[in-house]
Design an enzyme around this catalytic site. Structure first.
Site, PDB file in Angstrom:
ATOM      1  N   CYS A   1      -6.445 -27.663  37.546  1.00  0.00           N
ATOM      2  CA  CYS A   1      -5.691 -26.447  37.839  1.00  0.00           C
ATOM      3  C   CYS A   1      -4.353 -26.843  38.450  1.00  0.00           C
ATOM      4  CB  CYS A   1      -6.466 -25.515  38.769  1.00  0.00           C
ATOM      5  SG  CYS A   1      -6.719 -26.183  40.432  1.00  0.00           S
TER       6      CYS A   1
ATOM      7  N   CYS B   1      -4.638 -28.335  41.897  1.00  0.00           N
ATOM      8  CA  CYS B   1      -5.065 -29.734  41.859  1.00  0.00           C
ATOM      9  C   CYS B   1      -3.891 -30.631  41.490  1.00  0.00           C
ATOM     10  CB  CYS B   1      -6.188 -29.915  40.837  1.00  0.00           C
ATOM     11  SG  CYS B   1      -7.611 -28.844  41.093  1.00  0.00           S
TER      12      CYS B   1
ATOM     13  N   ASP C   1       3.850 -20.562   1.509  1.00  0.00           N
ATOM     14  CA  ASP C   1       4.624 -21.125   0.408  1.00  0.00           C
ATOM     15  C   ASP C   1       3.817 -21.409  -0.846  1.00  0.00           C
ATOM     16  OD1 ASP C   1       3.179 -23.145   1.539  1.00  0.00           O
ATOM     17  OD2 ASP C   1       4.736 -24.673   1.358  1.00  0.00           O
TER      18      ASP C   1
END
Length: 446
Positions: free
Chosen positions: A24, A27, A426
């Protein structure tokens, strides 16, 4: 420890450390503070979504063990380096924290049973600081010690580093409840135990979510085979680790095997499933002179391939690096969340203090009740889930797309897709499920 040298003459090396426990932004902040205080570290980049830290250091001043020691002193184990590329960790639900949380949960339930369901057994076991401790209270205290151990330890580190993060907030709330219990005689043991256990469960759930996101990247990296069969000039075959092949080596690839490196077919004829790299669902026929990619699967025939790219410089490795770079480039929402959390957390602490000090005068409540009001504000205002939700969503989406043959070059582009109304492709053959099936059988001439 492996390293990638910077251009000769600057005396710098770049290390990638695997730190799976760093999951996180809070941290990452702890690790960043530790590296900032390490002599010889000239630059560093924390990547919590991949559990890695890239550090640039001056070898004349600092060594790799110094950097590893600094990261581990911040409370996060270093499990490997760039050579290992190991961002995995032990299963969240069998980790020491999970076991501590389970013990805390058992004692929390035992305390609840003693207090509300078997009151006759909730006897006084002793007196501490003039406060009677019942059996339920003791059970709650054990729950705090077990379930809140990691939280309190991380909170102590945050206080030492003068950093107001989620662990610091929760540590204040838990210790505040215990202080109110002993200092004011208002029993808040149940509240402290509930905070400790439920927050630890929340942390485990967040770790589990991050591990699931990282697993997608590990699956992408696992597409490359572990071994390669090299054909020596005299025609003998030798099996070696795939990461030791060199440009110019000739490798043999039999049906069902993965191609170990980018190269050019020099002998043989076969169909190769390139969907792991290109996303194309139909295997492509390969003959001498055709290019093949690492991680693709040889399906029908025997091939001999001359390696044209060194390990780590092949197409699959570049895709992994692009995915990692995409994850490390924060989106506008992620940047907003981090800026918000940096101001939000200190504001919450200040408001909790004001609430505690002001409640007796504004609301006319007692000091123990005022403490409860302040603790309640701390608990309700914890920003942890808010902060981690966006990066986990982004890394999960990018790695999942990569596993399905779609390369998203950054979270910013991922967010932009929400505003897309029309997409033009494409050619045909791209929008498929990747699985061929017989749809019709038509007989001719009987």
């Amino acid at each position: 420890m492996s390293s990638r040298d910077h251009p000769p003459g600057d005396g710098l090396v770049e290390l990638r450390l695997d730190v799976p426990g760093m999951d996180c932004s809070s941290c990452a902040g702890s690790v960043a503070d530790a590296l900032d205080a390490t002599a010889g570290v000239t630059a560093h980049e924390e990547q919590p979504t991949t559990g890695s830290v890239v550090v640039t250091l001056d070898e004349s001043t600092a060594t790799t063990p110094d950097v590893v020691a600094a990261v581990e002193a911040a409370g996060y184990d270093v499990t490997g380096t760039d050579g290992d590329r190991d961002t995995s960790r032990a299963d969240v639900w069998t980790s020491p924290r999970a076991l501590q949380t389970a013990v805390g949960g058992v004692f929390l339930l035992a305390g609840l049973a003693l207090r509300f369901f078997v009151g006759d057994a909730n006897v006084v076991l002793g007196v501490v600081a003039g406060t009677s401790l019942h059996a339920a209270d003791v059970a709650f205290l054990v729950a705090v010690a077990a379930g809140g151990f990691e939280t309190l330890r991380n909170g102590a580190r945050s206080a030492r580093d003068r950093r107001m993060d989620i662990d610091f907030l929760m540590s204040i709330a838990i210790l505040g409840a215990l202080t109110a219990s002993f200092a004011f005689g208002k029993p808040l043991y149940f509240e402290a135990a509930t905070l400790a256990v439920l927050f630890s469960i929340a942390e485990l759930l967040e770790g589990y979510a991050m591990d699931r996101a990282r697993q997608s990247l590990r699956e992408l990296m696992a597409l490359s085979p572990d071994e390669a069969t090299i054909i020596d000039p005299d025609g003998t075959e030798t099996t070696v680790p795939a990461d030791t092949v060199s440009i110019g080596d000739r490798v043999a690839v039999r049906p069902g095997e993965k191609i170990p490196a980018d190269g050019v077919v020099v002998d043989g004829d076969s169909a190769v499933d390139q969907s792991p790299v290109t996303g194309e669902s139909v295997p492509e026929s390969k003959q001498p002179g055709d290019e093949v990619y690492a991680g693709t699967v040889n399906e029908t025939g025997y091939l001999e391939v001359e390696v044209t790219a060194a390990p780590g410089d092949d197409t699959l490795s570049r895709i992994v690096e692009l995915v990692e770079d995409a994850q490390s480039n924060q989106t506008d929402r992620e940047q907003f969340v981090e800026r918000f959390a940096a101001k939000y957390t200190p504001a919450v602490v200040a408001l909790a203090v004001l609430t505690t000090l002001g409640s007796p005068f504004v609301l006319g409540v007692s000091w123990p009740t005022a403490v409860v009001h302040g603790l309640t504000l701390l608990v309700l205002a914890c920003p942890c889930a808010f902060v981690i939700s966006t990066p986990v969503s982004v890394v999960s989406a990018i790695t999942s797309a990569a596993n399905h043959g779609v390369l998203v070059k950054g979270g910013t582009h991922l967010e932009a897709m929400a505003d897309v109304d029309v997409v033009a492709f494409d050619k045909t053959g791209t929008l498929t499920a990747g699985d061929l099936a017989v749809t019709d059988v038509r007989g001719l001439n009987g």
